[in-house]
Motif scaffolding. Structure first.
Motif, short mmCIF file in Angstrom:
data_model
loop_
_atom_site.label_atom_id
_atom_site.label_comp_id
_atom_site.label_asym_id
_atom_site.label_seq_id
_atom_site.Cartn_x
_atom_site.Cartn_y
_atom_site.Cartn_z
N LYS A 370 0.36 -1.23 -0.42
CA LYS A 370 -0.26 -0.42 0.04
C LYS A 370 0.74 1.31 -0.09
CE LYS A 370 -4.32 -0.28 1.17
NZ LYS A 370 -5.27 -0.24 0.39
N VAL A 371 0.52 2.42 -0.90
CA VAL A 371 0.84 3.72 -0.68
C VAL A 371 0.37 4.89 -1.05
CG1 VAL A 371 3.00 2.59 -2.14
CG2 VAL A 371 1.32 3.16 -2.88
N TYR A 372 0.65 5.93 -0.77
CA TYR A 372 0.43 6.79 -0.79
C TYR A 372 0.92 7.77 -1.44
CZ TYR A 372 -1.49 4.18 3.56
OH TYR A 372 -2.26 2.87 4.47
N ARG A 373 -0.39 8.53 -2.09
CA ARG A 373 -0.01 10.31 -3.15
C ARG A 373 -0.59 11.16 -2.89
NH1 ARG A 373 2.42 7.58 -7.31
NH2 ARG A 373 3.95 6.16 -6.96
N LYS A 374 -0.52 11.73 -2.42
CA LYS A 374 -1.41 12.99 -1.90
C LYS A 374 -1.91 14.15 -3.70
CE LYS A 374 0.32 16.66 0.00
NZ LYS A 374 1.06 18.31 0.71
N GLU A 375 -2.92 13.61 -4.02
CA GLU A 375 -3.45 13.92 -5.63
C GLU A 375 -3.91 15.32 -4.99
OE1 GLU A 375 -2.87 12.54 -8.40
OE2 GLU A 375 -1.78 11.17 -8.16
N GLN A 376 -4.09 16.11 -5.96
CA GLN A 376 -5.26 16.99 -5.98
C GLN A 376 -6.68 16.56 -5.66
OE1 GLN A 376 -4.25 20.67 -4.85
NE2 GLN A 376 -2.55 20.25 -5.91
N ARG A 377 -6.90 16.79 -4.69
CA ARG A 377 -8.69 16.28 -4.73
C ARG A 377 -9.38 16.47 -5.56
NH1 ARG A 377 -10.81 16.34 1.52
NH2 ARG A 377 -8.97 17.12 2.61
N GLY A 378 -9.25 17.51 -6.30
CA GLY A 378 -10.14 17.66 -7.61
C GLY A 378 -10.42 16.48 -8.70
N GLU A 379 -8.70 16.22 -8.82
CA GLU A 379 -8.45 14.73 -9.31
C GLU A 379 -8.31 13.53 -8.94
OE1 GLU A 379 -3.78 15.72 -9.72
OE2 GLU A 379 -4.40 17.46 -10.66
N LEU A 380 -9.45 13.92 -7.73
CA LEU A 380 -9.76 11.95 -7.78
C LEU A 380 -10.66 11.86 -7.87
CD1 LEU A 380 -9.39 12.34 -3.58
CD2 LEU A 380 -7.40 11.77 -5.59
N SER A 381 -10.96 10.38 -8.68
CA SER A 381 -11.95 9.95 -8.85
C SER A 381 -12.28 8.58 -9.44
CB SER A 381 -11.71 10.11 -10.72
OG SER A 381 -13.11 9.58 -11.61
N GLY A 382 -12.98 7.96 -7.82
CA GLY A 382 -13.15 6.77 -8.31
C GLY A 382 -12.07 5.28 -7.60
N LEU A 383 -11.92 4.84 -8.54
CA LEU A 383 -10.47 4.39 -8.23
C LEU A 383 -9.43 4.37 -9.00
CD1 LEU A 383 -11.37 0.43 -7.56
CD2 LEU A 383 -11.32 2.11 -5.77
N SER A 384 -9.58 4.93 -10.35
CA SER A 384 -8.82 5.61 -11.58
C SER A 384 -7.72 6.34 -11.16
CB SER A 384 -9.50 6.15 -12.09
OG SER A 384 -10.27 7.46 -12.44
N ARG A 385 -7.98 7.85 -9.54
CA ARG A 385 -7.34 7.85 -8.52
C ARG A 385 -7.45 8.56 -7.62
NH1 ARG A 385 -3.54 12.04 -10.86
NH2 ARG A 385 -4.00 11.03 -13.65
#
Length: 651
Positions: A370-385
């Motif tokens: 398991k790893v963690y990346r701090k993507e921008q909230r607006g770029e989060l989408s389901g399981l794809s990001r």
């Protein structure tokens, strides 16, 4: 007569390199279009834009000495991108005609269309129809799209009321004394282009949706209104695309995931942090088991590393300087820690904790990490990001002379995975990015090694310049799903840098210490994205071996319930349930179909008397008087062979 000044003469001519490797000599200051006319008048007339060293530029852009030049003409993917860029300008012009003083941000083309970002624009989806109608009117007017080079001072005056454009201009000012504007009718924009020659050359357009987007992708900046659209050469292509969009919506993994109770992402637990429900975890366990079998056959040992490390490790590995903005970092006392964005430094630390001989090599570690990346909230989408995801990671420590064999083995493993899911795929060699670590010599050696493996096996591949990992080049696999969409997934990466940073070594046959080479590989990429793709690829109708529920036994009446349970016991090696609800058979069949269960076993008085079953699949084929042992044998073969669909009911 004096001798001519050879230096002055050479400055009057430049040489550009054409796609076939030939060289073209042209006058200094010649534009892309001028070069096209030098090649041939027909090509000159058809020129839409050009590429200089891979960058898409306007046909008016000047060529330069030594540049790799490609001429873009109508009908190519690049010309469609040019037209979509012009459609984005058309959108902004339409918005400014309809609304008072919206502030312009950016409006680029994308792979599927275009968008434009605005500040101070209060609209919703119902407003898109009117904006689209205005766009069509602008297209009908056939305004000439004019390119103009202006000074920085002139540009500042023109953009005095556009704060976001002024911010962009301040960055451009550091690069030169002039910038370009494009105008159409009463409207103009700061833009590098390229564009089509008039708005009338913009084909069929459609506005798709409204979304929020932070300026420059930074959550600390203003949230703007983004309008997405698409454009194609003609209505037929647009209609085909919209049909694909409609099918994609039907296959949306978030929709199907909810229907099948596979996963959820909840506000109370946090964005980008998926929760896997029992059916979803069942699929993941099967995917994990499949990869574990491949790893066992290939000689991998499983390890486990924690979710968090001191940032000392990330400094040593190079991730801190390259991933700091994408990491979750926090302090504990006097020490700084970070959730791991990658598993590889932990594996390097495990290797470093031992003494190795050449006889031990290669060393192969695997981890579902398991790893963690701090993507921008607006770029989060389901399981794809997501913020938290799991990589089916593998790291190998090999002798330099063993690289080719190990990379070939990994390619075979990846091919096995993709062919199991019947996925067509392409390969690409990704080379050194701008943000990287290591010497030119190390990178050239690493890229040469991967290229050698591909070419010795006569594998077709593209070259993705600058798309490598920061620590080394890689071979990426992209695959196509059931409706023609392309996804990035498996990868194999060569790394000469981390062994240096961790001072890794083994003792060779000469009794001297030698540096191993580290190979990074993932057969899926990440479980989350691969799972997402499988949901949409199969539209929830997973192959039998992956299905959360494989068999559902449907008793026709309550009097057959006991026999239904005895039948279920005959299939206990599979995931089988008995539908004991007080409902009609038709409703039970419909519920099983909606739940995407591969097989329904129907039992009534006739089946109970004969000791047989009736079998119905999710595609509504049915067979009567089936022997239990025969059906079990078929299911065992289907599960073990991992074939997408059986032919049992067609025999």
């Amino acid at each position: 007569m004096s001798e001519p000044d050879s230096q002055a003469e050479s400055q009057e001519q430049i040489v550009v390199v054409l796609p076939d490797g030939s060289e073209l000599e042209v006058d200094a200051g010649a534009t892309v279009e001028d070069c096209a006319y030098e090649i041939g008048p027909g090509l000159g007339r058809d020129t839409v834009a050009g590429k200089l060293d891979g960058d898409l530029v306007a046909k008016e852009a000047p060529a330069y000495d030594g540049a790799a030049l490609e001429i873009i003409t109508e009908g190519s993917d690049e010309s469609l991108r040019v037209m979509r860029h012009s459609a984005a300008h058309c959108l902004a012009q339409a918005v400014e005609r309809h609304y008072d003083d919206p502030k312009l941000a950016i409006g680029p083309p994308t792979d599927d269309g275009f968008y434009y970002d605005f500040d101070g624009l209060d609209i919703d989806e119902s407003d898109l129809e009117a904006i689209e109608a205005e766009m069509e009117e602008i297209i009908e007017e056939d305004y000439e799209i004019e390119r103009e080079e202006v000074s920085i001072e002139d540009a500042e005056q023109r953009l005095a009321d556009e704060p976001y454009k002024l911010e962009l201009l301040s960055e451009l000012a550091a690069e030169g004394e002039q910038v370009t504007f494009y105008s159409q009718g009463e409207w103009e924009d700061l833009c590098a282009g390229p564009h089509v020659e008039s708005t009338g050359e913009i084909g069929a357009v459609k506005l798709l949706e409204i979304a929020g987007a932070y300026w420059r992708g930074d959550e600390d900046n203003t949230m703007q209104t983004r309008i997405y659209g698409t454009a194609f050469e003609d209505e037929s292509d647009l209609e085909d695309y919209l049909n694909r969009l409609e099918e994609a919506e039907e296959r949306d993994h978030r929709k199907i995931g909810n229907e099948m109770d596979l996963f959820s992402i909840q506000d109370v637990t946090g964005p980008g942090l998926p929760l896997y429900h029992p059916p979803g975890k069942t699929v993941l366990r099967e995917l994990e088991s499949f990869v574990e079998e491949l790893n066992e056959d290939a000689g991998y040992d499983y390890v486990e590393t924690p979710h968090v490390f001191k940032t000392d490790l990330w400094h040593r590995s190079g991730h801190y300087e390259n991933y700091e903005d994408d990491m979750f970092i926090f302090d504990v006392g006097d020490d700084e820690f970070g959730l791991k964005p990658m598993n590889c430094p932990g594996h390097a630390a495990i290797f470093q904790d031992h003494s190795w001989s050449y006889r031990d090599m290669p060393v192969r570690y695997a981890e579902n990490g398991k790893v963690y990346r701090k993507e921008q909230r607006g770029e989060l989408s389901g399981l794809s990001r997501v913020w938290a995801f799991t990589i089916d990671d593998g790291h190998l420590f090999v002798k330099p002379q063993g690289i080719e064999h190990e990379v070939e083995t990994i390619i075979n493993m990846i091919t096995d995975v993709l062919e199991t899911f019947d996925l067509e795929f392409e390969m690409a060699l990704a080379t050194r990015p701008e943000k990287s670590v290591g010497s030119d010599e190390i990178w050239e050696k690493a890229e040469s090694q991967l290229r050698s493996v591909l070419e010795k096996r006569n594998l077709e591949y593209d070259v993705e310049e600058g798309d490598g990992a920061f620590y080394g080049p890689k071979i990426d696999f992209a695959f196509e799903d059931a409706i023609g969409r392309n996804w990035d997934g498996p990868t194999v990466q060569l790394d000469f840098n981390m062994p240096e940073r961790f001072d890794l070594s083994y003792v060779g046959e000469d009794n001297e210490e030698h540096r191993p080479v580290m190979i990074h590989r993932a057969l899926y990429g990440s479980y989350e994205r691969f799972f997402m793709m499988l949901i949409e690829h199969y539209e929830g109708n997973f192959p039998f071996w992956l299905a959360p529920e494989q068999i559902r036994v449907l008793p026709i009446s309550d009097s057959n319930l006991g026999y239904a349970h005895r039948v279920a016991n005959e299939f206990e090696e599979f995931r089988v349930e008995v539908d004991n609800r007080d409902s009609t058979l038709e409703r039970k069949i419909r519920a099983s179909h909606d739940d995407r269960v591969p097989y329904q076993i129907i039992v009534g008085d006739n089946e109970e008397d004969d000791g047989t079953i009736s079998v119905r699949d999710r595609f509504e084929d049915q067979e009567y008087d089936v022997e239990i042992d025969a059906f079990r044998a078929h299911l065992e073969a289907e599960r073990d062979e991992k074939r997408p669909e059986p032919d049992f009911l067609e025999e």
